[in-house]
Design a protein around this motif. Structure first.
Motif, PDB file in Angstrom:
ATOM      1  N   LYS A  43      38.943 -19.017 159.609  1.00  9.44           N
ATOM      2  CA  LYS A  43      38.787 -18.463 160.949  1.00  9.44           C
ATOM      3  C   LYS A  43      39.494 -17.124 161.158  1.00  9.44           C
ATOM      4  CE  LYS A  43      40.127 -21.985 163.572  1.00  9.44           C
ATOM      5  NZ  LYS A  43      40.705 -22.979 162.653  1.00  9.44           N
ATOM      6  N   GLN A  89      39.741 -14.320 159.746  1.00  9.49           N
ATOM      7  CA  GLN A  89      39.004 -13.058 159.602  1.00  9.49           C
ATOM      8  C   GLN A  89      38.263 -12.680 160.882  1.00  9.49           C
ATOM      9  OE1 GLN A  89      39.287 -11.012 157.235  1.00  9.49           O
ATOM     10  NE2 GLN A  89      40.238 -12.286 155.657  1.00  9.49           N
ATOM     11  N   ARG A  90      38.056 -13.628 161.758  1.00  9.62           N
ATOM     12  CA  ARG A  90      37.276 -13.384 162.976  1.00  9.62           C
ATOM     13  C   ARG A  90      38.167 -13.062 164.178  1.00  9.62           C
ATOM     14  NH1 ARG A  90      32.815 -12.503 160.773  1.00  9.62           N
ATOM     15  NH2 ARG A  90      31.564 -13.112 162.582  1.00  9.62           N
ATOM     16  N   TRP A 120      37.655 -10.893 167.551  1.00 10.72           N
ATOM     17  CA  TRP A 120      36.836 -11.304 168.691  1.00 10.72           C
ATOM     18  C   TRP A 120      37.665 -11.870 169.837  1.00 10.72           C
ATOM     19  CZ3 TRP A 120      32.092  -9.592 168.707  1.00 10.72           C
ATOM     20  CH2 TRP A 120      31.454  -9.348 167.478  1.00 10.72           C
ATOM     21  N   HIS A 122      33.596 -23.028 162.590  1.00  8.89           N
ATOM     22  CA  HIS A 122      33.674 -21.910 163.523  1.00  8.89           C
ATOM     23  C   HIS A 122      33.764 -22.341 164.975  1.00  8.89           C
ATOM     24  CE1 HIS A 122      32.295 -19.915 159.806  1.00  8.89           C
ATOM     25  NE2 HIS A 122      33.225 -19.077 160.190  1.00  8.89           N
ATOM     26  N   SER A 135      29.144 -13.876 169.008  1.00 11.65           N
ATOM     27  CA  SER A 135      28.999 -13.302 167.668  1.00 11.65           C
ATOM     28  C   SER A 135      30.083 -13.689 166.686  1.00 11.65           C
ATOM     29  CB  SER A 135      28.982 -11.783 167.749  1.00 11.65           C
ATOM     30  OG  SER A 135      27.772 -11.377 168.267  1.00 11.65           O
ATOM     31  N   TRP A 136      31.167 -14.243 167.173  1.00  6.40           N
ATOM     32  CA  TRP A 136      32.256 -14.535 166.219  1.00  6.40           C
ATOM     33  C   TRP A 136      31.858 -15.656 165.263  1.00  6.40           C
ATOM     34  CZ3 TRP A 136      35.535 -18.496 164.702  1.00  6.40           C
ATOM     35  CH2 TRP A 136      35.530 -19.671 165.461  1.00  6.40           C
ATOM     36  N   ARG A 137      30.897 -16.477 165.687  1.00  7.10           N
ATOM     37  CA  ARG A 137      30.610 -17.669 164.877  1.00  7.10           C
ATOM     38  C   ARG A 137      29.664 -17.335 163.727  1.00  7.10           C
ATOM     39  NH1 ARG A 137      32.405 -21.815 168.723  1.00  7.10           N
ATOM     40  NH2 ARG A 137      32.032 -20.972 170.790  1.00  7.10           N
ATOM     41  N   ARG A 138      30.072 -17.676 162.546  1.00  7.50           N
ATOM     42  CA  ARG A 138      29.189 -17.459 161.401  1.00  7.50           C
ATOM     43  C   ARG A 138      28.288 -18.656 161.187  1.00  7.50           C
ATOM     44  NH1 ARG A 138      32.121 -13.942 156.915  1.00  7.50           N
ATOM     45  NH2 ARG A 138      29.912 -13.696 156.463  1.00  7.50           N
TER      46      ARG A 138
END
Ligand SMILES: Nc1nc2c(c(=O)[nH]1)N[C@H]1C(S)=C(S)[C@@H](COP(=O)(O)OP(=O)(O)OC[C@H]3O[C@@H](n4cnc5c(=O)[nH]c(N)nc54)[C@H](O)[C@@H]3O)O[C@H]1N2
Ligand SMILES: Nc1nc2c(c(=O)[nH]1)N[C@H]1C(S)=C(S)[C@@H](COP(=O)(O)OP(=O)(O)OC[C@H]3O[C@@H](n4cnc5c(=O)[nH]c(N)nc54)[C@H](O)[C@@H]3O)O[C@H]1N2
Ligand code: SF4
Ligand SMILES: [Mo]
Length: 767
Positions: A46, A48-49, A52, A630, A640-643
């Motif tokens: 997580k 890396q995100r 956001w 995520h 958008s943060w969720r991959r």
């Protein structure tokens, strides 16, 4: 090449030390900070995100005031604080005149990465003469604190785990592979998996990613942990597996516990838990063979049936077998300052629930406000929490926020709670101020991390401490000339010099420290002033442990001062106490562990598989709030943060989905006793038959890009029954909610699909 800045990840309470590169207000690169002495470079999927969190178009940048029609208008800080102060004073005066307890309900005070505001917020609650404090902890951990109070003597006698050194890790109701929850979780699980001399047992209905690599997995029927743990304890005693020497030296009450365990109908209870007797025997074999077992638990039992009883039984597992206070076992830990307090059995007049760790169950917040009772709560103050999404029974919570005579939310983003509040105050983000947490749960060495800011505060926002200081000034509680005088007093003499002011009004202490000592701290680290009393207390209470950690022989206030300076000077964090294992007993309030807790032994005896059958109307068990790759509470709001998992899908087994004639990708309805929501179905055959799962950390209302808002994923607490709760701690049973699955109606499908389309477009556009 741009510079790396040190900070911590705030996406879960492990708070790994990280280094980041930035561009404008964005965090562009993230790596683990190898110099952080606790997390040593570890990171999960997580971190890396993280950008956001603070860098998006739904940040608050001005105070807001609610209009009659429910919309908000911007107001200046001066005006907002003046109006709020006037209302607070009026309510306080009315409380005093009526001779009733203070009627402020305070929620939050910090999230996964930020506790700097909480001390100041509690000061305001104190000035309002109120003890009503609610938070995330009081919907997950208070049952555990209550048990700690009974067994170890203090509700702040919180336990640590020795995962990195254990030879047996017993995981009950948690999934460290995805949720972490302890230091370097994935590395620790991998190390155990790859070492033939170390073992892992997992007790979880689902075959989780963690269970997948365990030596034994006990996939029990949801909600039957007390039966299974009771049976395992009975088997341990039956086989003479208790540690007699440990019990004789460090505990009392074993005979009563042994007698209660002796009455357990072991086979009936194992049958009720629907696991194989053979597997239970293997798990018990591993426990008895272990040199050093650590038990790791979390929400699966703390938000499951019989939760406070579960918290007792898991402790008996390690205490009866002597797996305590040695390397690789459970232990107690120190605090720089305790994150919660001690309660002494006081109860709410409204609901009868006991204060635990200074808190009332978050589940009862709406009742405290909506009660037809002269002493109901009238002011709702929320700081760094989003109860409109995260507390049980959303409809009641929303009604309560609206019903409060004054509601104030301090947050970085326009949350679902903010959307209903009378005033919304914009806070600087955790990357825009000095910040820290008190989630320091390690033994024998414990760590603390004060992080410097990465950016200046977003224009229009203020640091919480500053918000409270201005409010106290507006209330006329801080005299400028006294503050100026005290700001010149050396640190070690400050509290004594301030004692006349503090005697007159003890509530102002944190704000006074912020305005005086805070002013003298380097690089604008004023919020760190609240840590000073903690340093003083610690240097007095456990000087040797602090001296060892700092490698110094200073004493008394000089030692406290050294600790405080080192905290300020170490952007990677530092060890603040170092003990030897045999000193664990110094941390315990009781002289010996009280093994027999009468309330819980009688609860255990009252368990009855016959009375514990599922409701045919709601035959499925819902994990309402699963941790996934995520999701991260309500901290990262832009879609958008969720991959993965863009819709926050319902996870369901193929057979349970086919039973309602639906297939993967369909919109289906989840129906509970209190509500109904429509969700996208996705197959997960690692679930137990009859078990379904919805993710935690969705349901945010986000800008749709066209001037409106769209709700991103399920608002899971719409279907949570706040009255389905633990009898002692009042915590909800989120991990075992009775529900049924239905096909969604055509209208429901159309509405859900429309929202999902907007969200998917936002994700494609990267917002
Ligand atoms: N990715 C991610 N990580 C997070 C968070 C997040 O939002 N996302 N939030 C953080 C926070 S605040 C917390 S408190 C932790 C929570 O961390 P965890 O407690 O590990 O996470 P959960 O997914 O809530 O649930 C734990 C497990 O309980 C199991 N379970 C369900 N019912 C039962 C039962 O009846 N008995 C038993 N024994 N097990 C059961 C579920 O299958 C699940 O594997 O995670 C932290 N980490
Ligand atoms: N159904 C169900 N409900 C659950 C759970 C579940 O598993 N199932 N899990 C529960 C658990 S374990 C937890 S911990 C809670 C978490 O729920 P909450 O206690 O509501 O906490 P967070 O989701 O962490 O969100 C905290 C808020 O703090 C704000 N914030 C972030 N940084 C700052 C800051 O610097 N200053 C201020 N003032 N605000 C800031 C964020 O924008 C966010 O609105 O949810 C609980 N609710
Ligand atoms: S374990 Fe928690 S604190 Fe560490 S990187 Fe992952 S989300 Fe962040
Ligand atoms: Mo939590």
């Amino acid at each position: 090449m741009s510079e790396w800045h040190k900070t911590a990840c705030s996406l879960c309470y492990v708070n790994c030390g990280i280094e980041v590169q930035t561009e404008g207000r964005a965090i562009t690169r993230v790596r683990g900070d190898r110099e952080n002495p606790r997390s040593r470079g570890y990171l999960c999927q997580k971190a890396q995100r993280l950008t956001w969190y603070g860098d998006h178009n739904d940040r608050l940048t001005t105070p807001l005031r609610r209009r009659e029609d429910g919309t908000h208008e911007p107001v200046s800080w001066e005006k907002a604080l003046r109006e709020i102060a006037a209302k607070l004073r009026a309510v306080r005066d009315a409380d005093l005149a009526a001779g009733r307890p203070g009627s402020m309900a305070y929620v939050g005070g910090g999230g996964q990465g930020n506790h700097s505001g909480g001390g100041y917020g509690l000061a305001l609650r104190k000035w309002m003469n109120s003890s009503r404090f609610f938070g995330a902890l009081s919907q997950e951990k208070t049952g555990d604190f209550w048990v700690n109070g009974k067994m170890f003597g203090g509700q702040t006698n919180h336990t640590a785990e020795g995962v990195e050194e254990c030879d047996l890790l017993l995981v009950i109701g948690c999934n460290p592979w995805l949720a972490n929850g302890f230091n370097r979780a994935r590395s620790a699980v991998n190390d155990i998996k790859n070492d033939p001399g170390r073992r892992m047992v997992v007790i979880d209905p689902r075959r989780t990613e963690t269970a997948e690599v365990a030596d034994v997995h006990l996939p029990l029927r949801p909600g039957t942990d007390a039966y299974l743990l009771g049976a395992m304890l009975a088997l341990i005693i039956e086989r003479g597996g208790q540690d007699d020497e440990f019990l004789a030296t460090h505990t009392e009450g074993f005979d009563e516990v042994k007698a209660a365990l002796g009455r357990i109908p072991v086979d009936d209870w194992i049958t009720h838990a629907e696991v194989e007797r053979e597997d239970v025997d293997r798990a018990v074999d591993l426990i008895l063979a272990a040199e050093a077992m650590t038990v790791r638990v979390e929400l699966g039992i703390q938000q499951g049936r019989n939760s406070t009883l579960n918290s007792y039984l898991e402790k008996l597992l390690y205490l009866l077998t002597g797996n305590f206070g040695r390397p690789g076992t459970n232990a107690l830990h120190t605090w720089l300052m305790p994150l919660w307090s001690e309660s002494r059995g006081e109860r709410s007049e409204i609901t009868g629930f006991e204060y635990i760790g200074g808190m009332l169950p978050l589940n009862t917040l709406a009742e405290e406000i909506l009660a037809d009772h002269p002493n109901r709560a009238r002011v709702l103050w929320v700081e760094s929490s989003n109860p409109a999404n995260t507390a049980a029974d959303t409809a009641s919570v929303e009604r309560a926020i609206r019903a409060a005579e004054l509601s104030v939310v301090i947050d970085v983003a326009f949350t679902e709670t903010a959307a209903l509040a009378d005033y919304v105050l914009p806070a600087a983000s955790q990357h825009e101020k000095w910040e820290f947490t008190f989630f320091d749960f390690e033994f024998p060495t414990n760590y603390f991390h004060l992080r410097p800011p990465l950016f200046d505060p977003l224009p229009g926002t203020l640091v919480e401490a500053e918000i409270y200081a201005r409010l106290f000034e507006e209330l006329g509680l801080l005299d400028a000339s006294t503050v100026d005088e005290l700001a010149r007093v050396p640190r070690v003499e400050l509290l004594k010099a301030a004692s006349p002011v503090l005697q007159e009004n003890p509530a102002v202490a944190p704000v006074l420290l912020y305005r005086t000592l805070g002013r003298t701290l380097p690089n604008g680290a004023a919020v760190a002033a609240v840590l000073w009393p903690g340093c003083l207390t610690l240097a007095k209470r456990m000087p040797v442990a602090v001296q060892r950690a700092l490698d110094t022989d200073l004493e008394g206030p000089a030692l406290a001062s050294e600790l405080f300076d080192r905290i300020l000077a170490n952007p990677s964090g530092l060890a603040f106490t170092r003990h030897s294992y045999d000193e664990v007993w110094q941390l315990m309030r009781h002289d010996r562990v009280h093994l027999a807790v009468p309330e819980l032994l009688s609860w255990l005896e009252s368990l009855d598989p016959e009375r514990d059958r599922s409701d045919p109307e709601y035959p499925l068990s819902l994990i309402n709030g699963q941790r996934r790759r995520h999701n991260a509470n309500q901290i990262l709001r832009p879609p958008s943060w969720r991959r993965t998992d863009p819709d926050g899908a319902l996870h369901v087994r193929t057979d349970d989905l086919t039973a309602v004639s639906a297939e993967a990708g369909d919109w289906v309805a989840i129906v509970s006793r209190v509500g109904r929501i429509v969700v996208r179905a996705e197959i997960d055959d690692s679930l137990r038959k009859g078990q379904v799962a919805l993710p935690h950390g969705f349901g945010m209302s986000v800008p749709d890009g066209h001037g409106g808002r769209v709700v991103h994923g399920p608002r899971i607490n719409v279907i949570t029954d706040a009255h389905d709760r633990d009898p002692i701690a009042g915590t909800p049973h989120h991990k075992d909610m009775p529900v049924r699955l239905e096909r969604a109606t055509a209208a429901e499908v159309a509405a859900a699909a429309r929202d999902a389309e907007v969200v998917h477009a936002l994700i494609s556009a990267g917002s």
